[in-house]
Scaffold this motif. Structure first.
Motif, PDB file in Angstrom:
ATOM      1  N   ARG A 147       2.315   2.776  -4.218  1.00 21.17           N
ATOM      2  CA  ARG A 147       3.284   3.672  -3.594  1.00 21.17           C
ATOM      3  C   ARG A 147       3.025   3.788  -2.101  1.00 21.17           C
ATOM      4  O   ARG A 147       1.896   3.963  -1.658  1.00 21.17           O
ATOM      5  N   CYS A 148       4.108   3.692  -1.324  1.00 22.93           N
ATOM      6  CA  CYS A 148       4.020   3.852   0.124  1.00 22.93           C
ATOM      7  C   CYS A 148       5.418   4.195   0.625  1.00 22.93           C
ATOM      8  O   CYS A 148       6.376   3.494   0.296  1.00 22.93           O
ATOM      9  N   PRO A 149       5.576   5.263   1.421  1.00 22.69           N
ATOM     10  CA  PRO A 149       6.914   5.704   1.816  1.00 22.69           C
ATOM     11  C   PRO A 149       7.587   4.851   2.875  1.00 22.69           C
ATOM     12  O   PRO A 149       8.766   5.038   3.139  1.00 22.69           O
ATOM     13  N   GLU A 150       6.857   3.905   3.490  1.00 18.37           N
ATOM     14  CA  GLU A 150       7.445   3.064   4.534  1.00 18.37           C
ATOM     15  C   GLU A 150       7.148   1.599   4.229  1.00 18.37           C
ATOM     16  O   GLU A 150       5.992   1.209   4.078  1.00 18.37           O
ATOM     17  N   GLU A 151       8.209   0.792   4.171  1.00 19.05           N
ATOM     18  CA  GLU A 151       8.045  -0.616   3.805  1.00 19.05           C
ATOM     19  C   GLU A 151       7.139  -1.362   4.775  1.00 19.05           C
ATOM     20  O   GLU A 151       6.273  -2.147   4.354  1.00 19.05           O
ATOM     21  N   VAL A 165       1.917  -4.235   5.792  1.00 18.02           N
ATOM     22  CA  VAL A 165       0.684  -4.401   6.549  1.00 18.02           C
ATOM     23  C   VAL A 165      -0.519  -4.067   5.669  1.00 18.02           C
ATOM     24  O   VAL A 165      -1.550  -4.762   5.712  1.00 18.02           O
ATOM     25  N   SER A 166      -0.397  -3.027   4.841  1.00 15.76           N
ATOM     26  CA  SER A 166      -1.489  -2.654   3.941  1.00 15.76           C
ATOM     27  C   SER A 166      -1.770  -3.766   2.935  1.00 15.76           C
ATOM     28  O   SER A 166      -2.932  -4.051   2.619  1.00 15.76           O
ATOM     29  N   ALA A 221     -10.879  -2.957  12.192  1.00 13.84           N
ATOM     30  CA  ALA A 221      -9.645  -3.559  12.705  1.00 13.84           C
ATOM     31  C   ALA A 221      -8.537  -3.480  11.669  1.00 13.84           C
ATOM     32  O   ALA A 221      -7.359  -3.273  12.009  1.00 13.84           O
ATOM     33  N   ALA A 222      -8.884  -3.641  10.395  1.00 10.09           N
ATOM     34  CA  ALA A 222      -7.876  -3.573   9.331  1.00 10.09           C
ATOM     35  C   ALA A 222      -7.279  -2.175   9.244  1.00 10.09           C
ATOM     36  O   ALA A 222      -6.051  -2.008   9.141  1.00 10.09           O
ATOM     37  N   VAL A 223      -8.145  -1.173   9.294  1.00  9.15           N
ATOM     38  CA  VAL A 223      -7.658   0.214   9.240  1.00  9.15           C
ATOM     39  C   VAL A 223      -6.802   0.516  10.462  1.00  9.15           C
ATOM     40  O   VAL A 223      -5.758   1.171  10.364  1.00  9.15           O
ATOM     41  N   GLY A 251      -5.280  -5.622   2.769  1.00  7.50           N
ATOM     42  CA  GLY A 251      -5.984  -5.536   1.490  1.00  7.50           C
ATOM     43  C   GLY A 251      -6.251  -6.903   0.893  1.00  7.50           C
ATOM     44  O   GLY A 251      -7.336  -7.165   0.328  1.00  7.50           O
ATOM     45  N   HIS A 252      -5.277  -7.794   1.011  1.00  5.47           N
ATOM     46  CA  HIS A 252      -5.431  -9.164   0.507  1.00  5.47           C
ATOM     47  C   HIS A 252      -6.559  -9.884   1.257  1.00  5.47           C
ATOM     48  O   HIS A 252      -7.413 -10.556   0.643  1.00  5.47           O
TER      49      HIS A 252
END
Length: 729
Positions: free
Chosen positions: A119-123, A128-129, A150-152, A133-134
């Motif tokens: 779940r994430c409210p913005e596509e 990017v997440s 840098a990922a965060v 994450g990948h």
């Protein structure tokens, strides 16, 4: 240790509304694990240790175990990489300041292929997440370095670029608490609260009730001050000036010290306080001139700057400011002292921080330093305090201390200017004392005020200003479902366009200007406004943003639910006619009719508790969806002796509603409306023909009749409406 090939991302699909997974927006990803299908988490040396070293808070993920450390148990016991990726992404979102909890991973009928959602409210943020994450997971699998910081930061940047600002966000969150839906209308902070004709719009802390004239008045500080003074509101004496020389002349006439500021600036930019020297006043003019169309010189009033938030004629929050200074130690330069001050966790460039970093090169700060004969490279002697900022730091809550007299003048000023939401800048020695006794004054009236200072004060309690604005826009004594219009959602394949249009016509006759989004186009008040199919998310979205629509009838199908999700969060009536069409959904891993239940139940899952589900009793799978409905269930059937119909008529309605089950069916040639054992004949099939004797499909006709009845349209109006409905495909 072998090197594994990357997990392949076969398909990425953002579902913007209720779907087979959840009620809220999610990113659905189809994954091909490849050779990793044979290597669960406990079969890769060091994987779990690397993951928990990078993401120690994975211990807080309960997962299906239902307790702290549950996901770690799954890791140690061996779980597949799609499930691991789900939790990695959720944790990265948490680290980025966007709390996340929901995710699921399910295998498909193809070995090694999984569907993973989170779940994430913005596509854009979700994508990017997923990317980060990948990358993190593959680095952990192959024992490669990974830059977590840098990922965060990449995800944070996406959030800052795409997510609602704190002021708009708190209003939207408050609307959500009251079950008021919202639609984001642009990439910025323009948001629609509610649907159709029941909607209201906000743009940051402005609403569609905010007058453009009032906003224009508020932007002209000099005119605002004169207008307030004419109505008896205390304001500082001042005058617009056109040059540094005139600024000095006016300052002498008014009396020193003075304040110099732009006439229509905001956020305290270009404002300089307590000026007494000619050189400083002229320098302040140069500072103020670029920030507004004119420059004002006004008498300086001693006191502390306060901000009072007025919403709907009522003070709902207040905070006060403090000056910013640093104290020397005899060793450090002023620049070094400021660097230490900027490490305050309350300071940051993002909107989430209540205080901004101090820039010693900023013109306003340089002017303050000049007035104290200090430069950024000066070593400040021990114990000496150097003032950096006199204003712009209002973040100490004082709402509970506001004197009624102070509140009165703030409320009066908002009314005089004409703003429904206003930020009132006031200069006061003590907010707990009356205005006149302390010589207080109103400095500015601001339209679209920032709310962060009230949401995240540096001292004192946060204030529910978002809810105050929502309650202003949607009074609690108003509609049972604020912001909502009657929405009918129709899912299936059999005659659904006809059902949608007939129900739309009947709603129109009942007195509601009705929009219809169907496979036969878009209609408003029975006038076709679009000829191409509107039976999809975009069509429904256009209808729900139309301020004319007092009711909406929206046709959908299984593919639209799978590809996009529903365009609305809840509906008053949900209709399912059949479960046909699985043959065209192999790309969604649907290969048999039984799998359609999980898809089409979405239409019934979103029915409001005081709404109704209308179901085809002649289809066992469809009829069984009734057990999932939060509201009443109405069945329709071509067979008066249908056993499911009989059982339903004898059953008491659920959720404490009184009365027995309602049904619509055909007996002989008569269409019957039944409530328990009581029956009413609506008319014969022949009599219920359309104009010109056109005979619609009987099952579709019954579905439309049942839907109209569920909407509390009277039987007489239903019968009359059918006879006058001019239908052309």
């Amino acid at each position: 240790m072998p090197t594994f090939q990357d997990i392949r991302l076969l398909r990425i699909n953002y579902l913007r509304g209720p779907s087979i997974w959840t009620y809220r927006p999610i990113l659905e990803v189809w994954l091909d694990l490849g050779e990793l299908e044979d290597h669960p988490s406990n079969a890769i040396d060091g994987l779990n240790e690397r993951l928990t070293a990078w993401l120690p808070d994975l211990v807080e993920h309960h997962c299906g175990v239902g307790e702290r450390g549950g996901f770690l148990q799954r890791l140690e016991g061996g779980t597949w990489m799609g499930h691991v990726l789900e939790h990695v992404i959720i944790e990265l979102l948490n680290l980025s300041g966007m709390p996340a909890a929901f995710g699921q991973t399910r295998e498909t009928s193809q070995r090694g292929i999984y569907r993973m959602v989170f779940r994430c409210p913005e596509e854009a943020v979700a994508r990017v997440s997923l990317e980060q994450g990948h990358r993190l997971l593959m680095a952990a699998i192959n024992d490669q370095p990974f830059d977590l910081k840098a990922a965060v930061q990449a995800i944070k940047t996406a959030i800052d670029d795409r997510y609602l600002g704190p002021s708009t966000g708190c209003i939207v969150d408050a609307a959500g608490e009251r079950r008021i839906p919202h639609i984001r209308l642009n990439d910025g902070n323009l948001v629609q609260l509610g649907y159709g004709a029941a909607q209201r719009r906000i743009w940051t802390a402005e609403s569609d009730q905010t007058s453009a004239i009032a906003e224009g008045i508020a932007q002209d500080k000099d005119f605002t001050k004169r207008l307030l003074a004419s109505c008896g509101v205390p304001v500082p004496q001042g005058q617009v000036v056109e040059s540094p020389e005139e600024a000095w002349e006016v300052a002498q006439d008014i009396g020193l010290p003075v304040t110099v500021k732009p006439s229509d600036g905001n956020h305290a930019r270009g404002v300089t306080l307590e000026l007494t020297r000619e050189a400083d006043i002229k320098a302040a003019f140069a500072l103020a001139e670029p920030e507004g169309s004119e420059v004002i010189v006004e008498r300086f009033i001693e006191g502390i700057e306060h901000r009072l938030l007025v919403v709907g004629g009522r003070v709902v929050a207040a905070c006060k400011g403090e000056t910013v200074s640093v104290t020397g130690n005899g060793k450090s330069t002023l620049r070094e002292l400021v660097d230490v001050e900027n490490q305050d966790p309350r300071r940051g460039i993002e909107q989430e921080y209540p205080l901004s970093p101090i820039d010693v090169q900023a013109p306003a700060v340089r002017l303050e330093l000049h007035r104290q004969d200090v430069t950024p490279d000066s070593v400040i002697e021990a114990g000496r305090s150097v003032l950096l900022q006199r204003n712009g730091n209002m973040a100490i809550d004082c709402t509970d201390e506001v004197h009624p007299d102070v509140a009165y003048f703030a409320q009066l000023a908002a009314k005089i200017v004409g703003l429904d939401i206003a930020g009132m800048d006031m200069i006061l020695k003590d907010v707990a004392q009356p205005m006149a006794a302390q010589g207080g004054a109103i400095l500015e009236v601001n339209a679209g005020p920032g709310l962060l200072m009230h949401l995240k004060p540096t001292a004192g309690a946060p204030r529910p200003v978002g809810m105050a604005i929502v309650d202003h826009l949607f009074p609690r004594e108003g509609a049972a479902h604020p912001g909502r219009i009657p929405i009918v959602g129709i899912a299936g394949t059999q005659g659904n366009a006809f059902i949608a249009r007939l129900v739309g016509w009947l709603l129109q006759l009942s007195g509601k200007l009705t929009g219809v989004a169907s496979s036969e186009g878009m209609f408003l008040a029975d006038r076709r406004t679009q000829t191409s199919s509107a039976a999809h998310w975009a069509g429904a979205h256009r209808l729900l943003t139309n301020r004319l629509a007092e009711a909406a009838v929206i046709q959908t199908n299984a593919r639209s639910i799978l590809d996009e999700g529903l365009a609305y969060d809840r509906c008053l009536v949900g209709v399912v006619t059949d479960m046909d069409g699985f043959e065209q959904l192999a790309d969604h891993d649907i290969h048999e009719a039984a799998q359609m239940r999980r898809v089409l139940r979405t239409q019934i899952d979103v029915v409001l508790a005081d709404g109704a589900g209308v179901l085809n009793a002649d289809n066992e799978q469809v009829a069984e969806l009734g057990e999932l409905c939060d509201g009443e269930v109405l069945l329709y059937s071509l067979d008066a002796d249908n056993p499911r119909l009989a059982a339903h008529r004898a059953a008491t309605r659920t959720e404490g509603a009184s009365g027995e089950g309602r049904a619509v069916f055909v007996r002989g040639q008569q269409v019957v409306l039944a409530t328990g054992a009581a029956e009413r004949v609506l008319g014969t099939l022949g009599a219920l023909s359309l104009p010109g004797g056109q005979r619609p499909d009987t099952a579709a006709l019954l579905a439309a009749i049942a839907t109209a009845w569920a909407l509390d349209i009277t039987p007489d109006l239903i019968a009359a409406g059918i006879k006058t409905f001019e239908y052309t495909a």
